[in-house]
Design a protein around this motif. Structure first.
Motif, PDB file in Angstrom:
ATOM      1  N   ALA B  88       0.822  -1.197   0.000  1.00 26.95           N
ATOM      2  CA  ALA B  88       0.000   0.000   0.000  1.00 26.95           C
ATOM      3  C   ALA B  88       0.868   1.264   0.000  1.00 26.95           C
ATOM      4  CB  ALA B  88      -0.930   0.001   1.208  1.00 26.95           C
ATOM      5  N   CYS B 111      -8.641   7.209  -3.733  1.00 26.73           N
ATOM      6  CA  CYS B 111      -8.075   7.315  -2.381  1.00 26.73           C
ATOM      7  C   CYS B 111      -7.959   5.964  -1.674  1.00 26.73           C
ATOM      8  CB  CYS B 111      -8.921   8.253  -1.533  1.00 26.73           C
ATOM      9  SG  CYS B 111      -8.833   9.959  -2.098  1.00 26.73           S
ATOM     10  N   LEU B 112      -8.457   4.913  -2.311  1.00 28.20           N
ATOM     11  CA  LEU B 112      -8.501   3.606  -1.644  1.00 28.20           C
ATOM     12  C   LEU B 112      -7.145   3.154  -1.067  1.00 28.20           C
ATOM     13  CD1 LEU B 112     -10.462   1.397  -0.878  1.00 28.20           C
ATOM     14  CD2 LEU B 112     -10.044   0.288  -3.072  1.00 28.20           C
ATOM     15  N   PRO B 113      -6.032   3.237  -1.852  1.00 24.21           N
ATOM     16  CA  PRO B 113      -4.762   2.760  -1.272  1.00 24.21           C
ATOM     17  C   PRO B 113      -4.328   3.574  -0.058  1.00 24.21           C
ATOM     18  CG  PRO B 113      -4.427   3.766  -3.436  1.00 24.21           C
ATOM     19  CD  PRO B 113      -5.887   3.607  -3.253  1.00 24.21           C
ATOM     20  N   ARG B 115      -6.050   4.495   2.311  1.00 21.53           N
ATOM     21  CA  ARG B 115      -6.714   3.943   3.482  1.00 21.53           C
ATOM     22  C   ARG B 115      -5.808   2.940   4.221  1.00 21.53           C
ATOM     23  NH1 ARG B 115      -8.095   1.893   7.021  1.00 21.53           N
ATOM     24  NH2 ARG B 115     -10.088   1.418   8.007  1.00 21.53           N
ATOM     25  N   PHE B 116      -4.925   2.291   3.448  1.00 18.98           N
ATOM     26  CA  PHE B 116      -4.082   1.260   4.046  1.00 18.98           C
ATOM     27  C   PHE B 116      -2.632   1.719   4.193  1.00 18.98           C
ATOM     28  CE2 PHE B 116      -7.531  -0.700   1.667  1.00 18.98           C
ATOM     29  CZ  PHE B 116      -8.183  -1.340   2.699  1.00 18.98           C
TER      30      PHE B 116
END
Lengths: 416, 235
Positions: B88, B111-113, B115-116
């Motif tokens: 990530a 923005c999903l990555p 998040r991790f």
């Protein structure tokens, strides 16, 4: 953001998710509804009588005596002689005693003979006394005071004539001696609402021409003659007793139960009610068990739905994995998804139940005399809703674990 | 902390990987390296082990022997959760197609990555502004951020995937045939946009393709067959 993505994923599968939520909602409504009816029935029964220390009747079962004397359910197997009644009334422990005489009816309602003392001694819902909505109490021999449901169902107002039928569900009327509605009682939510109350002497009066269950042939005795007669009853059905001191209840009860001249039974209403619950409890447990099974069935449906969605969502899982989500995130996503569905189902189920109750409440009250309270869900109901959601989380673990293993094996290289 | 300019973005040494199972597929990679900022085209047909190689570099699977270093970090020495976190933080991934969560908004997809990857999120700064800037730079129509990703054409979806790979400027972009679902004209436009953004972020690019015509735009072209040997040997 995660919750937004989960909601988005659920919305994208609106049809299957919607049906699953609906199944959960209906099962929750049933589950809560059974609990509500149970509590409502209990509260309604427990509220029916208060302030009475002992109920005395002919010897039978304590539950039976309670049911026929207070709830007008079933019939007395035998009567209590007037002599015994008077002897009990004369006991120093006895503060007050009210005789009741049952056995006749008017339409579908029971007729109860008693003394005016009944109106001040009978208490319900934690000590509330009966109140007249209109008219006055028993003054004349042929006065009748009717309960709120009797007045509402039959459209009676004060001054209307009432003809009492002999026995219950019989076709023989005491037509020669009609009563007059003297008063209508305010609604109580107890069996009193469905009772026609007349004087104890009036019960004797209408049976002057009757002998061993049949009308004596010949012309009926005129009313003015009857008014001159001694109308002291020979027997009554039961008596409500209040004692001088609560400490003396058991002494008096033992004295009545061992009364040598006649087999009598004195019961404490609360204790008899407890016995009743023990009997009813089995049926209640069965009902709760069945409704819990319905909830479990709905949750298994949800589990099947999640399982079948896994295949088409492997691509989605691979994207999550490529973006750095660990397999446990995938597991968490599915569990939260299930919790969201269950919470939604629980909320809709609760709304369905309360909405349905708001509509059906007057009907349930009229048909069964159970007034269901419509407050906010109590702690136990919230606990039950929580249990449903918890069970959903637990149920979702199975498909979630499968997704976990799939996403471990697939990594980010699934092709469709 | 390794010196970012000196350590290669990716380095594989003496790597052997065997898929579990009786007729295990094995991949052997004695040495392979992508320098920092370098753009490498990896040419290979499907079935030549590229998926396995990419899975090794992304830390989805772990080599049975040898070392896989990403940004100087030895993946073999990290646990599964740490490898997921490293992926990530360090790698932007672009697939051939179906890159996006169709029900989620474009902004949420991009923005999903983050998040991790807390550090990458810090690097991204104002994520919303970054999303807008990336969408504009990649030629996506203004105001796309809030629309569900599933509504867009394949070409647009690939560009959204590029924005997602680039957000927070990860040191390495791994792209698995990202242009194969596009027509020739769209391919050129796509690569131009991608390369422009790579220059801006200084990220390395490892792109797998079977199309040798793309080679001219890359710093280096490697035949997959030259760096790995695959086999199907019984364990």
């Amino acid at each position: 953001m995660m919750l937004r993505l989960i909601l988005g994923s659920l919305r994208a599968r609106a049809l299957t998710v919607g049906l699953t939520v609906l199944a959960i909602a209906l099962s929750v409504a049933l589950f809560l509804g059974v609990e509500k009816m149970r509590n409502g029935a209990r509260a309604s029964f427990a509220d029916t009588i208060s302030g009475t220390d002992l109920i005395v009747g002919a010897r039978s079962g304590s539950v039976q005596l309670l049911l026929y004397s207070v709830f007008r359910i079933g019939n007395a197997t035998n009567n209590l002689t007037w002599e015994s009644y008077q002897e009990i009334a004369a006991r120093p422990d006895v503060d007050w005693i009210v005789p009741i005489s049952l056995g006749d009816s008017h339409r579908q309602f029971r007729v109860m003979g008693t003394t005016p003392a009944f109106f001040e001694r009978y208490k319900y819902r934690g000590g509330r006394a009966l109140e007249l909505a209109e008219g006055h109490g028993l003054e004349d021999l042929y006065d009748a005071v009717i309960g709120a449901d009797v007045a509402r169902t039959l459209g009676y107002v004060t001054g209307d004539p009432i003809v009492v039928s002999h026995g219950i569900a019989s076709f023989t009327d005491h037509a020669d001696q009609p009563f007059r509605v003297a008063g209508v009682l305010a609604k109580t939510g107890t069996p009193v609402d469905r009772t026609v109350i007349v004087g104890l002497e009036a019960i004797e009066a209408i049976h002057v021409d009757w002998q061993s269950g049949g009308q004596r042939p010949g012309a009926p005795t005129p009313q003015d003659v009857i008014r001159q007669m001694d109308l002291e009853p020979k027997a009554i059905t039961a008596a409500l007793v209040g004692v001088e001191s609560r400490l003396r209840i058991f002494g008096l009860q033992r004295w009545i139960n061992t009364y040598p001249d006649e087999p009598l039974l004195a019961i404490l209403p609360g204790v008899a009610l407890q016995e009743l619950w023990q009997i009813v409890g089995i049926a209640e447990t069965a009902l709760i068990g069945v409704s819990a099974m319905v909830v479990i069935t709905a949750l298994i449906g949800m589990m099947a739905m999640i399982f079948s969605s896994l295949g088409e969502r492997r691509r989605e899982m691979a994207i999550w994995r490529a973006m750095g989500a660990s397999p446990s995130v995938i597991l968490g996503l599915l569990v939260v998804e299930a919790v969201v569905m269950a919470a939604l189902g629980a909320a809709i189920g609760g709304a369905l139940l309360y909405g349905g109750l708001a509509i059906a409440r007057p009907w349930i009250d009229a048909s069964y005399g159970i007034w269901l309270p419509l407050g906010w869900p109590d702690a136990r109901e919230l606990w039950m809703l929580g249990a449903v959601i918890g069970a959903a989380a637990l149920a979702s673990l199975l498909p979630a674990l499968r997704a976990y293993r799939l996403s471990l094996a697939d990594g980010m290289t699934v092709r469709i | 902390m390794p010196d970012r300019d000196q350590t290669p973005a990716v380095r594989l040494t003496d790597v052997l990987f065997r898929w579990p199972g009786p007729a295990g597929f094995t991949l052997d990679c004695p040495a392979f390296e992508v320098a920092r900022g370098e753009r490498v085209l990896l040419l290979g047909e499907s079935g030549s082990g590229k998926s396995t190689l990419l899975s090794l570099i992304c830390g989805i699977i772990v080599a049975d022997r040898g070392r896989v270093l990403v940004g100087g970090e030895d993946l073999g020495k990290r646990g599964a959760a740490a490898r997921d976190r490293l992926r990530a933080e360090q790698i932007g991934v672009i697939f051939q197609q179906f890159n996006l969560l169709p029900y989620a908004s474009v902004a949420d997809n991009i923005c999903l990555p983050l998040r991790f990857a807390p550090e990458r999120r810090k690097r991204a700064g104002d994520a919303g502004a970054q999303v807008t800037a990336l969408c504009a730079a990649l030629g996506l129509p203004p105001g796309v951020e809030t629309a569900p990703a599933g509504r867009f054409s394949v070409g647009q979806q690939q560009r959204i995937a590029v924005a997602r790979a680039l957000i927070g400027s990860p040191p390495l972009i791994v792209a698995d045939e990202p242009t194969s679902s596009l027509d020739a004209a769209a391919q050129d436009g796509f690569l131009t946009l991608l390369f422009d953004q790579l220059r801006a972020t200084g990220s390395s690019l490892l792109m797998v393709s079977h199309d040798a015509r793309l080679a001219a735009q890359f710093d280096r072209t490697v035949q997959l067959a030259d760096i790995v040997t695959t086999g199907r040997t019984a364990a």
